[in-house]
Design an enzyme around this catalytic site. Structure first.
Site, PDB file in Angstrom:
ATOM      1  N   SER A 131      12.536   2.108 -10.501  1.00 36.26           N
ATOM      2  CA  SER A 131      13.218   1.144  -9.648  1.00 36.26           C
ATOM      3  C   SER A 131      14.526   1.713  -9.106  1.00 36.26           C
ATOM      4  CB  SER A 131      13.517  -0.125 -10.455  1.00 36.26           C
ATOM      5  OG  SER A 131      14.378  -0.999  -9.729  1.00 36.26           O
ATOM      6  N   TYR A 176      14.623  -0.189  -2.568  1.00 37.44           N
ATOM      7  CA  TYR A 176      15.206  -1.391  -1.966  1.00 37.44           C
ATOM      8  C   TYR A 176      16.012  -0.933  -0.761  1.00 37.44           C
ATOM      9  CZ  TYR A 176      14.137  -4.447  -5.951  1.00 37.44           C
ATOM     10  OH  TYR A 176      13.502  -5.193  -6.909  1.00 37.44           O
ATOM     11  N   HIS A 211       6.437 -10.763  -6.982  1.00 39.47           N
ATOM     12  CA  HIS A 211       7.581 -10.276  -7.755  1.00 39.47           C
ATOM     13  C   HIS A 211       7.592 -10.872  -9.166  1.00 39.47           C
ATOM     14  CE1 HIS A 211      11.141  -7.765  -6.643  1.00 39.47           C
ATOM     15  NE2 HIS A 211      11.558  -8.161  -7.825  1.00 39.47           N
ATOM     16  N   THR A 270       9.770  -2.224  -1.559  1.00 41.57           N
ATOM     17  CA  THR A 270       9.703  -3.637  -1.940  1.00 41.57           C
ATOM     18  C   THR A 270      10.141  -4.500  -0.763  1.00 41.57           C
ATOM     19  OG1 THR A 270       9.998  -3.252  -4.299  1.00 41.57           O
ATOM     20  CG2 THR A 270      10.640  -5.406  -3.475  1.00 41.57           C
ATOM     21  N   LYS A 307       5.193  -3.233  -1.339  1.00 46.72           N
ATOM     22  CA  LYS A 307       5.081  -4.164  -2.462  1.00 46.72           C
ATOM     23  C   LYS A 307       5.648  -5.536  -2.090  1.00 46.72           C
ATOM     24  CE  LYS A 307       6.669  -4.643  -7.292  1.00 46.72           C
ATOM     25  NZ  LYS A 307       7.586  -5.786  -7.176  1.00 46.72           N
TER      26      LYS A 307
END
Length: 380
Positions: free
Chosen positions: A107, A130, A276, A156, A252
């Site tokens: 992440s 992100y 999520h 994402t 995603k």
């Protein structure tokens, strides 16, 4: 306690070992947690066909995800603050995933950095992106992932703003943790966690500290997202990201047929049907309930994966039967990590593998690539 046999066993152990604020972060959903619960319960509504007197020898779970060989159709999902479930958590989980032959996805909001994970692995891992308002920082993240030889980028799409998670707000979640009486008590009652954490220097957001500029406060996940996440992110931005990355791209957070069609039009390599983990829009449908209609709409145009709600190997098998080429586990590996460190992540993957293998055999299949809706009760 005897050796854990299920993901639920690992969850119980993790709850006893991990401070409440961090266990709750892994175990919570948004608002009423309706979608979080539905993600799990909707899997239980799907029945399987029992088949008998068929050859069950020489079984294999091996397949591919975005063209990459995997030992089973499971990847470790990108989860924020993994290194707060256990010291150096992302590094340990990545090692366990590599040994198991499945992808690990790091992440953006990890505790261990891209470089940390690269330093303890020998095979490429995946990186989850992100998109921030600071596009120079976004480009820097992409270039760091390239330098670490990451083999897929997971964009994402469903966290332009942060869904409200009541447990996190009540707990005063932060990384590193605050030192209020409440937080000190939570940590003091988890001495083994504290001992491990004292032995690492990695206690904040490793991909951000020392890399981002003009950031006023990194002590809180919510303040960072409110300040830096880009609420204007659109489909038009995907082309720029795809161009900058130049490798396999996975989007995603798709939980709607129209969004799936738009994602397929971007030229991305795969989408992840996901809400999520029930942590964004409470009241959204479960991922597994949306999978069949999304497969029907775009399954011939783009590879389809699924996350949110998987708690067993049977759940993985059901997702594959309904059209998913691969699946992702977040909470199951976090429970293992919190409970037993690297060994717990390996055990979580082993539990899922055995459950999937045995269930596949009892459904009359020997090769995961032959699993389809014919194993689902009522769909033959």
């Amino acid at each position: 306690m005897t050796k854990p046999l299920t993901i639920a066993d690992l969850k119980s152990l993790a709850q006893r070992r991990v401070p409440k604020m961090f266990f709750d972060y892994a175990d919570s959903g948004a608002w009423t947690e309706q979608t979080y619960r539905a993600n799990e319960s909707d899997f239980s509504k799907i029945g399987l066909r029992q088949r008998v007197l068929v050859d069950m020898t020489n079984r294999t779970l091996e397949t591919t995800m975005v063209g990459q060989k995997v030992s089973m159709p499971v990847a470790l999902a990108p989860t924020g603050m993994t290194g707060m479930q256990h010291a150096d958590g992302e590094m340990l989980a990545a090692q366990a995933a590599e040994e198991a032959g499945v992808p690990f996805t790091l992440s953006t909001m990890s505790i261990c950095s891209i470089e940390d994970v690269a330093s303890v692995t020998t095979k490429p891992f995946w990186f989850q992106l992100y998109v921030m308002k600071d596009k120079d920082f976004v480009l820097n993240l992409i270039n760091r992932a390239k330098a670490a030889k990451c083999s897929a980028l997971v964009l994402t799409a469903d966290l332009q703003i942060l869904g409200q998670r009541h447990k996190d707000l009540r707990n005063g979640l932060s990384a590193p943790p605050k030192f209020t009486p409440k937080h000190i008590w939570q940590m003091a009652t988890r001495p083994f966690w504290c001992l491990d954490m004292l032995q690492t220097k990695r206690r904040s957001f490793g991909n951000i500290v020392g890399h981002a500029k003009n950031v006023s406060d990194l002590s809180s996940l919510s303040s960072w997202t409110a300040e830096q996440f880009d609420p204007q992110l659109s489909w038009a931005d995907v082309a720029w990201i795809k161009e900058q990355w130049g490798g396999p791209l996975i989007i995603k957070g798709i939980c709607d047929v129209e969004d799936a069609k738009a994602a397929a039009d971007t030229g991305a390599d795969a989408i992840i049907v996901s809400n999520h983990g029930g942590r964004q829009l409470d009241g959204a449908p479960s991922s597994i309930s949306m999978l069949p209609s999304i497969v029907d709409a775009v399954g011939d145009k783009i590879e389809i994966h699924l996350d949110s709600g998987i708690r067993s190997g049977q759940d993985v098998l059901k997702a594959v039967a309904l059209g998913a080429k691969g699946t992702y586990i977040g909470r199951p590996f976090l429970y293992g990590l919190g409970a037993m460190g690297k060994e717990g992540v390996s055990l979580a993957l082993s539990i899922l593998r055995k459950e999937m293998d045995v269930t596949m055999a009892l459904c009359g299949k020997r090769d995961i690539k032959d699993v389809n809706s014919s194993i689902i009760a009522g769909r033959q």
